[in-house]
Design a protein around this motif. Structure first.
Motif, short mmCIF file in Angstrom:
data_model
loop_
_atom_site.label_atom_id
_atom_site.label_comp_id
_atom_site.label_asym_id
_atom_site.label_seq_id
_atom_site.Cartn_x
_atom_site.Cartn_y
_atom_site.Cartn_z
N SER A 111 0.82 -1.21 0.00
CA SER A 111 0.00 0.00 0.00
C SER A 111 0.86 1.26 0.00
N THR A 112 2.09 1.14 0.51
CA THR A 112 2.99 2.30 0.57
C THR A 112 4.01 2.29 -0.56
N ALA A 113 3.74 1.55 -1.64
CA ALA A 113 4.68 1.43 -2.75
C ALA A 113 5.04 2.80 -3.31
N GLN A 114 6.34 3.02 -3.50
CA GLN A 114 6.82 4.29 -4.04
C GLN A 114 8.27 4.14 -4.48
N ALA A 115 8.71 5.07 -5.31
CA ALA A 115 10.11 5.07 -5.72
C ALA A 115 10.97 5.68 -4.62
N GLY A 116 12.27 5.38 -4.63
CA GLY A 116 13.19 5.93 -3.64
C GLY A 116 13.47 7.40 -3.90
N ARG A 117 14.02 8.08 -2.89
CA ARG A 117 14.29 9.51 -2.99
C ARG A 117 15.28 9.85 -4.13
N PRO A 118 16.39 9.12 -4.28
CA PRO A 118 17.31 9.46 -5.37
C PRO A 118 16.65 9.40 -6.74
N LEU A 119 15.91 8.33 -7.00
CA LEU A 119 15.25 8.21 -8.30
C LEU A 119 14.17 9.27 -8.45
N ASP A 120 13.45 9.56 -7.38
CA ASP A 120 12.41 10.60 -7.42
C ASP A 120 12.98 11.94 -7.86
N ILE A 121 14.10 12.33 -7.26
CA ILE A 121 14.68 13.64 -7.59
C ILE A 121 15.20 13.66 -9.01
N MET A 122 15.69 12.53 -9.50
CA MET A 122 16.19 12.47 -10.88
C MET A 122 15.05 12.58 -11.89
N LEU A 123 13.92 11.93 -11.60
CA LEU A 123 12.78 12.02 -12.49
C LEU A 123 12.15 13.41 -12.46
N ALA A 124 12.14 14.02 -11.27
CA ALA A 124 11.51 15.34 -11.13
C ALA A 124 12.35 16.43 -11.80
N LYS A 125 13.67 16.37 -11.62
CA LYS A 125 14.55 17.42 -12.15
C LYS A 125 15.16 17.06 -13.50
N ARG A 126 15.07 15.79 -13.89
CA ARG A 126 15.61 15.30 -15.16
C ARG A 126 17.11 15.56 -15.26
N ILE A 127 17.79 15.36 -14.13
CA ILE A 127 19.23 15.48 -14.05
C ILE A 127 19.78 14.15 -13.54
N GLY A 128 20.77 13.60 -14.22
CA GLY A 128 21.27 12.27 -13.89
C GLY A 128 22.40 12.23 -12.89
N ASN A 129 22.92 13.41 -12.47
CA ASN A 129 24.00 13.42 -11.46
C ASN A 129 23.66 14.36 -10.30
N PRO A 130 22.59 14.07 -9.56
CA PRO A 130 22.28 14.87 -8.38
C PRO A 130 23.23 14.53 -7.22
N VAL A 149 29.56 -0.37 -11.67
CA VAL A 149 29.13 -1.47 -12.53
C VAL A 149 27.69 -1.86 -12.27
N SER A 150 27.34 -2.07 -10.99
CA SER A 150 25.97 -2.47 -10.66
C SER A 150 24.99 -1.31 -10.77
N ALA A 151 25.47 -0.08 -10.52
CA ALA A 151 24.58 1.08 -10.57
C ALA A 151 24.17 1.42 -11.99
N THR A 152 24.94 1.00 -12.97
CA THR A 152 24.60 1.31 -14.37
C THR A 152 23.29 0.64 -14.77
N ALA A 153 23.00 -0.51 -14.20
CA ALA A 153 21.75 -1.22 -14.51
C ALA A 153 21.04 -1.58 -13.22
N TRP A 154 20.80 -0.57 -12.39
CA TRP A 154 20.15 -0.78 -11.09
C TRP A 154 18.65 -0.96 -11.29
N GLU A 155 18.10 -2.02 -10.69
CA GLU A 155 16.67 -2.30 -10.86
C GLU A 155 15.86 -1.71 -9.71
N CYS A 156 14.93 -0.86 -10.06
CA CYS A 156 14.07 -0.22 -9.07
C CYS A 156 12.95 -1.17 -8.67
N PRO A 157 12.77 -1.45 -7.37
CA PRO A 157 11.71 -2.37 -6.95
C PRO A 157 10.31 -1.84 -7.20
N TYR A 158 10.18 -0.53 -7.32
CA TYR A 158 8.85 0.07 -7.55
C TYR A 158 8.48 0.02 -9.04
#
Length: 371
Positions: free
Chosen positions: A208-227, A261-270
């Motif tokens: 019920s509380t499903a959501q994306a994490g804060r780092p991914l949220d800020i990247m999607l909101a600001k459309r910047i890949g190196n926050p 290496v792992s962060a390049t293809a990090w899978e978001c659980p949400y």
């Protein structure tokens, strides 16, 4: 700005009514041209026509061609199946429309803020050092990293770092100042909170509380890949076990993100999609780095920060108070409090205490006077 591939999704038109309308238009055009060809025939007169004449003739003679209910129904069914196949091919068939809408602006890529030149790097480091000189070790590390990126023409990047030092000396304040000076979006996470792990990586779908994490949220909101992502109190990171027995460890969740290496293809659980998180600038703070798990320490540059002195606190208060426009009387009171506080309270005074004094003075000076 540099554009990089961020998430593995493809842009397809999955609007079934729009696809059906297109199919109806194509079918109508085919029938118009067939009707025109039947009317023109294939005799010696038709040989004198130009190649484009049958199309114009079709528009004149068959403008009233209408599709039957059966035609439209068949096209609607075709459009529905095509939309479903396109959604599967795009990799977003499991997402809601509003979730797909969040991803579409970065489907073609996400921008990375670029390092400018050596002079720019020098100014950034100098401005941060001028405000917080006791953080010289961290400022020097950032300075070298920014100059290296500028000389290579690369995006702004720093190897993940852990600022280790006494509590209340401004480690988090330094990280926020860095983000502000670089004009990069910032997200901060308190690792000592029980829900910090969910704030970091998100909560998987089905909850019920499903959501994306804060780092991914800020990247999607600001459309910047190196926050800049600041993780406070990493030495106090907690683990949790849900009512169903599921174990959640903050540091385990963090391990794959600072590793390129792992962060390049990090899978978001949400979203259940892979994202390129390898360009995030990670700044972790700790009071005792020795309790931080070794796998995480090995991924980071550890920078030791000495305790702050009374003189440095006074200098900080004078500079910050001047920027806030505080009166001379308020500044005198704050300086006196910094000097006397250890004697009165019996404990060391921290940067947090000074910031609270400044905020309190600003509030009191802004309060309407009672006549």
């Amino acid at each position: 700005m540099k554009l990089i591939k961020f998430v593995d999704v493809r842009e397809y038109d999955t609007n079934a009514p729009a696809i059906a309308a297109h199919l109806n238009g194509v079918l109508r055009d085919i029938r118009k041209k067939k009707l025109a060809a039947d009317l023109i025939g294939d005799d010696h007169n038709s040989k004198e026509l130009k190649p484009d004449d049958p199309d114009g003739f079709a528009d004149e003679l068959s403008a009233g061609v209408e599709l039957t209910y059966r035609d439209r129904n068949r096209n609607s069914e075709r459009a529905r199946r095509l939309a479903e196949c396109r959604a599967v091919a795009s990799g977003t068939s499991h997402l809601k429309k509003e979730e797909v809408a969040r991803l579409m602006p970065v489907a073609k890529g996400i921008h990375l803020a670029m390092a400018k030149d050596d002079h720019w790097a020098d100014e950034i480091a100098a401005s941060i050092h001028d405000e917080m000189p006791w953080m010289a070790n961290a400022s020097e590390y950032a300075w070298h990293g920014l100059r290296r990126a500028a000389q290579r023409g690369d995006p702004i990047a720093l190897r993940p770092l852990i600022l280790n030092g006494p509590a209340g000396i401004g480690k988090s304040v330094w990280a926020r100042s860095l983000a502000q000076a670089l004009e990069l979006p910032m997200a901060d996470i308190d690792a000592s909170k029980g829900t910090a792990g969910f704030s970091l990586v998100g909560v998987e779908r089905g909850w019920s509380t499903a959501q994306a994490g804060r780092p991914l949220d800020i990247m999607l909101a600001k459309r910047i890949g190196n926050p800049v992502v600041v993780v406070d109190e990493i030495c106090k990171a907690v683990s949790m076990t849900s009512n169903k027995g599921t174990f959640h460890s903050f540091t385990n969740g963090l391990l794959s993100l600072p590793e390129p290496v792992s962060a390049t293809a990090w899978e978001c659980p949400y979203f259940r999609l892979q994202f390129d998180m390898s360009h995030i600038i990670w700044v972790l703070t700790a009071n005792d780095v020795s309790v931080v798990p070794e796998p995480l320490r090995s991924r980071c540059q550890i920078i030791e920060i000495p305790d702050i002195t009374s003189e440095q606190l006074q200098a900080f208060a004078l500079k910050r108070g001047g920027k806030m426009g505080l009166s001379e009387e308020s500044m005198d009171a704050i300086i006196a409090a910094i000097i006397r506080a250890p004697i009165v309270t019996g404990r060391r005074i921290s940067l947090r205490d000074v910031v609270r004094m400044l905020d309190r003075a600003e509030m009191l000076e802004g309060r309407p006077r009672v006549q």
